[in-house]
Design a protein around this motif. Sequence first.
Motif, PDB file in Angstrom:
ATOM      1  N   ARG A  76       0.888  -1.175   0.000  1.00 50.16           N
ATOM      2  CA  ARG A  76       0.000   0.000   0.000  1.00 50.16           C
ATOM      3  C   ARG A  76       0.920   1.218   0.000  1.00 50.16           C
ATOM      4  O   ARG A  76       0.996   1.972   0.962  1.00 50.16           O
ATOM      5  N   VAL A  77       1.618   1.398  -1.100  1.00 45.92           N
ATOM      6  CA  VAL A  77       2.692   2.394  -1.157  1.00 45.92           C
ATOM      7  C   VAL A  77       2.173   3.785  -0.832  1.00 45.92           C
ATOM      8  O   VAL A  77       2.818   4.545  -0.094  1.00 45.92           O
ATOM      9  N   ASP A  78       0.993   4.137  -1.329  1.00 44.79           N
ATOM     10  CA  ASP A  78       0.458   5.479  -1.103  1.00 44.79           C
ATOM     11  C   ASP A  78       0.115   5.733   0.356  1.00 44.79           C
ATOM     12  O   ASP A  78       0.014   6.879   0.787  1.00 44.79           O
ATOM     13  N   LYS A  79      -0.058   4.658   1.141  1.00 46.05           N
ATOM     14  CA  LYS A  79      -0.364   4.772   2.573  1.00 46.05           C
ATOM     15  C   LYS A  79       0.817   4.339   3.436  1.00 46.05           C
ATOM     16  O   LYS A  79       0.657   4.062   4.619  1.00 46.05           O
ATOM     17  N   HIS A  80       2.002   4.282   2.852  1.00 47.67           N
ATOM     18  CA  HIS A  80       3.208   3.839   3.562  1.00 47.67           C
ATOM     19  C   HIS A  80       3.005   2.460   4.198  1.00 47.67           C
ATOM     20  O   HIS A  80       3.502   2.174   5.274  1.00 47.67           O
ATOM     21  N   ASN A  81       2.227   1.630   3.496  1.00 47.17           N
ATOM     22  CA  ASN A  81       1.963   0.241   3.917  1.00 47.17           C
ATOM     23  C   ASN A  81       1.297   0.148   5.286  1.00 47.17           C
ATOM     24  O   ASN A  81       1.491  -0.829   6.016  1.00 47.17           O
ATOM     25  N   ALA A  82       0.500   1.161   5.614  1.00 50.26           N
ATOM     26  CA  ALA A  82      -0.296   1.091   6.840  1.00 50.26           C
ATOM     27  C   ALA A  82      -1.287  -0.061   6.710  1.00 50.26           C
ATOM     28  O   ALA A  82      -1.819  -0.343   5.637  1.00 50.26           O
ATOM     29  N   MET A  83      -1.541  -0.722   7.836  1.00 47.29           N
ATOM     30  CA  MET A  83      -2.354  -1.934   7.827  1.00 47.29           C
ATOM     31  C   MET A  83      -3.842  -1.611   7.927  1.00 47.29           C
ATOM     32  O   MET A  83      -4.328  -1.159   8.964  1.00 47.29           O
ATOM     33  N   SER A  84      -4.550  -1.847   6.839  1.00 47.03           N
ATOM     34  CA  SER A  84      -5.998  -1.703   6.801  1.00 47.03           C
ATOM     35  C   SER A  84      -6.644  -3.040   7.162  1.00 47.03           C
ATOM     36  O   SER A  84      -5.962  -4.067   7.265  1.00 47.03           O
ATOM     37  N   LEU A 140      -6.176  -8.046  13.881  1.00 43.00           N
ATOM     38  CA  LEU A 140      -4.757  -7.687  13.974  1.00 43.00           C
ATOM     39  C   LEU A 140      -3.998  -8.731  14.775  1.00 43.00           C
ATOM     40  O   LEU A 140      -2.917  -9.183  14.377  1.00 43.00           O
ATOM     41  N   ALA A 141      -4.570  -9.139  15.904  1.00 42.71           N
ATOM     42  CA  ALA A 141      -3.902 -10.119  16.763  1.00 42.71           C
ATOM     43  C   ALA A 141      -3.724 -11.456  16.054  1.00 42.71           C
ATOM     44  O   ALA A 141      -2.662 -12.092  16.160  1.00 42.71           O
ATOM     45  N   LYS A 179       8.786   3.609   0.075  1.00 41.93           N
ATOM     46  CA  LYS A 179       9.741   4.221   0.994  1.00 41.93           C
ATOM     47  C   LYS A 179       9.654   3.665   2.408  1.00 41.93           C
ATOM     48  O   LYS A 179      10.615   3.773   3.175  1.00 41.93           O
ATOM     49  N   SER A 180       8.500   3.122   2.799  1.00 43.95           N
ATOM     50  CA  SER A 180       8.291   2.679   4.176  1.00 43.95           C
ATOM     51  C   SER A 180       8.074   1.180   4.236  1.00 43.95           C
ATOM     52  O   SER A 180       7.447   0.601   3.340  1.00 43.95           O
ATOM     53  N   PHE A 181       8.555   0.568   5.320  1.00 46.09           N
ATOM     54  CA  PHE A 181       8.230  -0.833   5.566  1.00 46.09           C
ATOM     55  C   PHE A 181       6.778  -0.941   6.005  1.00 46.09           C
ATOM     56  O   PHE A 181       5.977  -1.627   5.377  1.00 46.09           O
ATOM     57  N   CYS A 182       6.415  -0.235   7.070  1.00 40.43           N
ATOM     58  CA  CYS A 182       5.026  -0.242   7.531  1.00 40.43           C
ATOM     59  C   CYS A 182       4.828   0.899   8.514  1.00 40.43           C
ATOM     60  O   CYS A 182       5.519   0.980   9.526  1.00 40.43           O
ATOM     61  N   ALA A 183       3.846   1.765   8.211  1.00 47.90           N
ATOM     62  CA  ALA A 183       3.570   2.926   9.051  1.00 47.90           C
ATOM     63  C   ALA A 183       2.686   2.596  10.241  1.00 47.90           C
ATOM     64  O   ALA A 183       2.323   3.486  11.011  1.00 47.90           O
ATOM     65  N   GLY A 184       2.333   1.304  10.406  1.00 48.98           N
ATOM     66  CA  GLY A 184       1.487   0.905  11.526  1.00 48.98           C
ATOM     67  C   GLY A 184       0.062   0.681  11.097  1.00 48.98           C
ATOM     68  O   GLY A 184      -0.219   0.316   9.956  1.00 48.98           O
TER      69      GLY A 184
END
Length: 259
Positions: free
Chosen positions: A21-29, A88-89, A59-64
């Motif tokens: 999810r490059v545009d979201k810095h790979n944030a987890m949806s 998530l868990a 650019k990011s691994f994961c923004a959370g």
Amino acid sequence: MFETIDLTTDARGVATLTLNRVDKHNAMSAQMLAELTQAAGQLAEDDAVRVVVLTGAGKSFCAGGDLAWMQAQMAADSQTRFVEARKLAEMLQALNTLPKPLIGALQGNAFGGGVGMASVCDIAIGVDTLKMGLTETRLGIIPATIGPYVISRMGEARARRVFMSARIFGAAEAVELGLLAKMVPAEELAAAVEAEVTPYLSCAPGAVAAAKQLTRELGPRIDDAVIDTTIQALVDRWETTEAVEGIGAFFDKRKPNWV
């Protein structure tokens, strides 16, 4: 098959699982959580897969955690929040117990849940320019569901240095804290990961899986009871005025009232 991740496997049986999810810095949806859980199940069942590399695109691994997903939890009832937190868990536990070696290749920054993703890897290697941080408390929430994995990786004493402060730290400190096994220049990341992959291709896959399972049994307990405790802790925080204020302030582009 997947929209938020990519999954490929080479002729040697080395699978690469890429957050995309490059545009979201790979944030987890919510969708990414579901797809990662599904991918972990597929990888676990695929006898042709010997090793898994977890990385990110862009650019990011994961923004959370995706903040729009978290914002939706503020309007949900407690039962819905519990169900969403469990997604998530369950994803983290599926990767943590994957019966294959899981090697993290952090090509960019990791925050919040991204630190949790690095912590479920058997070894994580990062570029020397990356930044990391457990940033949840800035939003009035806590690193709950990732907590068992982060603390298992760092140990309580080291975790307490960064678990509550939301302080951003660099790759060198991440190595010192135990989150990263090593840091390398970006141009050397692929070679460093390959150096970790190669030995496994000479090992008996069943023995590797059994050895990994044993390390989990001997290490800190992360069972259903622990996971349920972390889920409830996150749900409880989502229901606080601090969480409402913190997440609201982020979307309003203002400082929360405790700053």
